[in-house]
Write a protein that holds these residues in place. Structure first.
Motif, PDB file in Angstrom:
ATOM      1  N   ARG A  43       5.807  20.898   0.008  1.00 53.12           N
ATOM      2  CA  ARG A  43       5.297  19.953   0.996  1.00 53.12           C
ATOM      3  C   ARG A  43       5.543  20.525   2.399  1.00 53.12           C
ATOM      4  O   ARG A  43       6.566  21.185   2.634  1.00 53.12           O
ATOM      5  N   VAL A  61      -6.426  13.829  -0.563  1.00 54.41           N
ATOM      6  CA  VAL A  61      -5.475  14.009   0.536  1.00 54.41           C
ATOM      7  C   VAL A  61      -5.246  12.695   1.290  1.00 54.41           C
ATOM      8  O   VAL A  61      -6.132  11.836   1.377  1.00 54.41           O
ATOM      9  N   VAL A  62      -4.044  12.573   1.835  1.00 55.97           N
ATOM     10  CA  VAL A  62      -3.674  11.457   2.705  1.00 55.97           C
ATOM     11  C   VAL A  62      -3.072  12.053   3.979  1.00 55.97           C
ATOM     12  O   VAL A  62      -2.298  13.015   3.919  1.00 55.97           O
ATOM     13  N   HIS A 111      -4.948   1.552   1.876  1.00 51.78           N
ATOM     14  CA  HIS A 111      -4.621   2.665   0.980  1.00 51.78           C
ATOM     15  C   HIS A 111      -3.896   2.160  -0.268  1.00 51.78           C
ATOM     16  O   HIS A 111      -4.206   2.573  -1.387  1.00 51.78           O
ATOM     17  N   HIS A 129       1.101  15.520   7.747  1.00 52.60           N
ATOM     18  CA  HIS A 129       1.456  14.693   8.893  1.00 52.60           C
ATOM     19  C   HIS A 129       1.101  15.468  10.151  1.00 52.60           C
ATOM     20  O   HIS A 129       1.611  16.565  10.393  1.00 52.60           O
ATOM     21  N   GLN A 172       1.014  11.967  -2.501  1.00 57.43           N
ATOM     22  CA  GLN A 172       0.523  11.627  -1.165  1.00 57.43           C
ATOM     23  C   GLN A 172       1.607  11.020  -0.279  1.00 57.43           C
ATOM     24  O   GLN A 172       1.314  10.522   0.804  1.00 57.43           O
ATOM     25  N   PHE A 173       2.848  11.020  -0.749  1.00 59.37           N
ATOM     26  CA  PHE A 173       4.019  10.533  -0.021  1.00 59.37           C
ATOM     27  C   PHE A 173       4.042   9.019   0.144  1.00 59.37           C
ATOM     28  O   PHE A 173       4.716   8.472   1.009  1.00 59.37           O
ATOM     29  N   THR A 174       3.317   8.316  -0.711  1.00 53.39           N
ATOM     30  CA  THR A 174       3.337   6.863  -0.690  1.00 53.39           C
ATOM     31  C   THR A 174       4.501   6.369  -1.537  1.00 53.39           C
ATOM     32  O   THR A 174       4.691   6.820  -2.666  1.00 53.39           O
ATOM     33  N   HIS A 209      -0.652  15.780   1.328  1.00 50.62           N
ATOM     34  CA  HIS A 209      -0.205  14.871   2.388  1.00 50.62           C
ATOM     35  C   HIS A 209       0.141  15.718   3.599  1.00 50.62           C
ATOM     36  O   HIS A 209       1.003  16.617   3.518  1.00 50.62           O
ATOM     37  N   THR A 248      -3.488   7.281   7.290  1.00 52.65           N
ATOM     38  CA  THR A 248      -2.837   6.270   6.443  1.00 52.65           C
ATOM     39  C   THR A 248      -1.436   5.918   6.917  1.00 52.65           C
ATOM     40  O   THR A 248      -1.072   4.753   6.985  1.00 52.65           O
ATOM     41  N   HIS A 249      -0.648   6.936   7.231  1.00 53.18           N
ATOM     42  CA  HIS A 249       0.750   6.712   7.625  1.00 53.18           C
ATOM     43  C   HIS A 249       0.891   7.008   9.118  1.00 53.18           C
ATOM     44  O   HIS A 249       0.828   8.160   9.538  1.00 53.18           O
TER      45      HIS A 249
END
Length: 422
Positions: A223, A288-289, A363, A251, A386-388, A249, A319-320
């Motif tokens: 990641r 992807v997110v 999401h 950021h 996706q780190f959710t 994912h 999303t985040h």
């Protein structure tokens, strides 16, 4: 009590805290609390000062040693505190000698500060660690410092100029962590997409990522921490497309959706660049997110400019959101620009957070009914690729479990474990 570490801020700080604890204990330091600070906002510095007072109040006989970015950039803020025994810079905190000197000679008032010029540091050592205490995933430092000078950011003065860890050292560290049972590795740094410019041959982040995945075939998940999308290289895009072990994912260091504010921030991208990057990556990896840092209420930001930040959330399919109400940092150009009323800054921050809650809920709703491999972080909680975040029954920290998503709370997913992932 031997050595306790209190960590604020980024993943790089978490990694360095592990190194600090190891070096301090190896030096024989006892009854000490190391506070590894963050300087990204005024609030981060305030929280660090609170932690100092609390640490001394709860452990009056312990030495309190303050380090990290806030200690580097605001040395006197902490050296003037009677609760603080020693202030160490960001270089000194990783050196065993710093703690050996405390053990051998103690701390005198005249030697309370050991903070050197961070801009004189030209290399970043690849400190080998066996893992991170209490964490299911391991962070690996690949880079430190930053050559850019965004007008709002104090971090280059806390971290120095960009320095990269050689690829061989990074791969050896990751191989060691995988052998110790870690299924997920996170590459960390201050500006990891600038990786390699100071190394022979100037390898890019994509080169490093591809090499890691090739040389450590047993690594289940790789990641990336926060990236600057304008610096994403062709090799990185190729890895995104071709190797599913690189997690979908990303950021983004976005900061705003308005071109004029981007210029006043001295960023290197425009609004269209970020939208195009997200579209390109989504074409390569439809699952992807994206997350993003966004600053609300930057100096001179009008309502129309702010709406561009709100609008880019949907334009990029974010999303985040990590929302920062603008915080003027002394010594930065943005602190000298015409400031908005604090009430306006707070109101815009609240609107951005509300937008973040809206897109996250959307999401989460789309995830219901899907089967996802989840890395268990601690009993009852884990994260998808996706780190959710997912709440589920059972599971051992560090293992990857197949989970059927059954619902959501508006903040995280709910799921039932099916089996350990192959």
């Amino acid at each position: 009590m031997s050595v306790d570490v209190v960590t604020f801020g980024c993943r790089l700080n978490s990694y360095e805290s592990e190194v600090m604890k190891r070096e301090a204990e190896a030096a024989g330091l006892q009854d000490a609390i190391l506070i590894n600070t963050c300087a990204v906002t005024n609030e981060a510095v305030r929280q660090a000062r609170q932690a100092v007072r609390r640490a001394k109040r709860d452990n009056p006989n312990a030495r309190v040693i303050v380090t990290g970015c806030a200690a580097q950039t605001e040395t006197e803020t902490f050296s003037d505190m009677e609760e603080v025994d020693l202030v160490l810079g960001n270089t000194e905190k990783l050196e065993r000698k710093s703690y050996q000197d405390v053990v051998a000679f103690g701390i005198s008032e005249t030697e309370k500060v050991r903070v050197n010029d961070i801009m004189s540091v030209e290399e970043t050592a690849g400190h080998l660690i066996d893992g991170l205490t209490g964490r299911a995933r391991a962070f690996v430092q690949v880079q430190n410092g930053c050559d850019h000078r965004c007008t709002f950011c104090i971090i280059p003065y806390g971290r120095g100029n960009s320095r990269s860890v050689p690829m061989g050292v990074v791969i050896d560290q990751i191989r060691r962590l995988v052998e110790n049972g870690y299924n997920e590795i996170v590459l960390t740094g201050v500006d990891i997409t600038s990786y390699g410019a100071d190394l022979p041959g100037a390898p890019k982040l994509g080169t490093l990522t591809a090499k890691i995945l090739k040389m450590v075939p047993d690594l289940r998940r790789l990641r990336l921490s926060s990236i600057d999308s304008i610096e994403a290289d062709d090799d990185l895009m190729r890895v995104i497309a071709e190797d599913e072990r690189l997690m979908p994912h990303f950021h983004l260091s976005l900061q705003t959706g308005d071109d004029m504010i981007l210029k006043r921030m001295k960023r290197r991208h425009l609004r269209a660049d970020t939208i195009r990057f997200c579209e390109d990556v989504r074409h390569l990896r439809p699952d992807v997110v994206f997350g993003a840092d966004i600053i609300a209420g930057f100096p001179t930001e009008t309502e129309a400019m702010f709406r561009n930040s709100l609008d880019i959330v949907d334009a990029c399919g974010l999303t985040h959101l990590h929302v920062f109400p603008f915080s003027p940092r002394p010594g930065t150009p943005a602190a000298r620009m015409p400031q908005l009323e604090r009430s306006v800054v707070k109101e815009r921050g609240a609107r951005l957070r509300a937008k973040g809650a809206e897109v996250l809920t959307r999401h989460l709703a789309c995830e219901v009914g899907k089967d996802r491999p989840v890395l268990i972080e601690k009993e009852g909680l884990g994260r998808t690729e996706q780190f959710t975040q997912v709440e589920l029954a059972g599971g051992q920290a560090g293992e990857i479990v197949d989970v059927r998503i059954t619902g959501h709370t508006g903040r995280h997913l709910l799921g039932d474990a099916l089996s350990k992932a192959a």
